[in-house]
Design an enzyme around this catalytic site. Structure first.
Site, PDB file in Angstrom:
ATOM      1  N   TYR A   1      -1.344  -1.001  10.352  1.00 23.16           N
ATOM      2  CA  TYR A   1      -1.404  -1.165   8.872  1.00 23.16           C
ATOM      3  C   TYR A   1      -0.263  -0.683   8.583  1.00 23.16           C
ATOM      4  O   TYR A   1       0.316  -1.018   7.458  1.00 23.16           O
ATOM      5  CB  TYR A   1      -2.433  -0.423   8.742  1.00 23.16           C
ATOM      6  CG  TYR A   1      -2.983  -0.456   7.157  1.00 23.16           C
ATOM      7  CD1 TYR A   1      -3.532  -1.683   6.683  1.00 23.16           C
ATOM      8  CD2 TYR A   1      -2.632   0.248   6.285  1.00 23.16           C
ATOM      9  CE1 TYR A   1      -3.965  -1.853   5.335  1.00 23.16           C
ATOM     10  CE2 TYR A   1      -2.866   0.269   4.978  1.00 23.16           C
ATOM     11  CZ  TYR A   1      -3.551  -0.830   4.494  1.00 23.16           C
ATOM     12  OH  TYR A   1      -3.638  -0.907   2.915  1.00 23.16           O
TER      13      TYR A   1
ATOM     14  N   SER B   1       0.894  -1.161   0.073  1.00 23.08           N
ATOM     15  CA  SER B   1       0.070  -0.089   0.050  1.00 23.08           C
ATOM     16  C   SER B   1       0.902   1.317  -0.062  1.00 23.08           C
ATOM     17  O   SER B   1       2.107   1.199   0.568  1.00 23.08           O
ATOM     18  CB  SER B   1      -1.002  -0.006   1.137  1.00 23.08           C
ATOM     19  OG  SER B   1      -1.322   1.245   1.549  1.00 23.08           O
TER      20      SER B   1
END
Length: 245
Positions: A150, A137
């Site tokens: 995350y 990401s």
């Protein structure tokens, strides 16, 4: 000249391919002739029927819950593998990631299971001179308020691309990665379903729109193809230019 994006006769595995970005990537390979296997945490393909962002037609489904440590050891892999895409991911909201249970849950899926899966598929990819693609990401490259696990796990995933690429290139395995920008999925709906928040982010994306699973499929197809034979250890940001500033 043969089409370098023709994957006829090739076998592809997309871990986390039951929905979202992974599902889009899986269908990208299927549409170009590959036999595509996908995994999802639910027991059967029928359990995804009617779910937005999930289309298992033409794909071979395997149940695998990567949140369970060691679960990948039990998966029955295809006889041969040419391409493996690791697209599993999770996130915890409400500041859960600041506490150990939330942190561990995210790390188990977003980082630990990547290495578990890579270790399992390594011999088959080496036998075929295959390609391993790790989906991380753009959150790997900037702070994410409220989601430290995350962000850290995605930074780890991007780092893992380089480490595995260097370690396994001599075995004929090309390891690369994709770092998606904002794509509407189950994980991002807290943002994409909020019109005001979504509009604010889109205003900062030079391409003027959110990404799609198909955008990510294009990058995966390139990285797995002969067009990328000399691309090793790279993570491509597919974000519409969002991280340019």
């Amino acid at each position: 000249m043969a089409d370098p994006l023709d994957f006829s006769g090739k076998t592809v595995l997309v871990v986390g391919g039951s929905s979202g970005i992974g599902n889009g990537i899986a269908h990208g390979f299927r549409e170009r002739g590959a036999e595509v296997h996908v995994t999802g945490r639910r027991p059967t393909a029928e359990d995804y029927a009617g779910e937005k962002g999930s289309d298992l037609a033409g794909l071979i489904f395997h149940s695998l819950d990567v949140a369970q440590a060691g679960a990948v050891e039990s998966i029955v892999l295809p006889a041969g593998l040419d391409v493996v895409v690791l697209c599993q991911g999770t996130v915890r909201y409400g500041r859960e990631e600041f506490e150990r249970p939330g942190w561990d849950a995210v790390m188990e899926v977003n980082l630990n299971s990547l290495m578990d899966c890579a270790r399992i598929v390594r011999p088959k990819l080496a036998a075929n001179g295959g390609s391993l693609i790790i989906v991380s990401s753009v959150g790997a490259y900037h702070a994410m308020i409220g989601n430290p696990a995350y962000a850290a796990s995605k930074a780890g995933a991007a780092s893992l691309v380089g480490s595995l690429a260097q370690a396994w290139a001599g075995e004929g395995i090309r390891v690369n990665g994709i770092a998606p920008g904002l794509v509407p999925t189950k994980l991002t709906k807290v943002t994409t379903d909020d019109e005001q928040r979504a509009a604010g982010i889109i205003s900062r994306i030079p391409a003027g729109r959110m990404g799609t699973p198909q955008d990510m499929a294009g990058a995966a197809l390139f990285l797995a193809s002969p067009l990328a034979d000399y691309v090793v250890g790279q993570t491509i940001r597919v974000d519409g230019g969002m991280t340019l500033s």
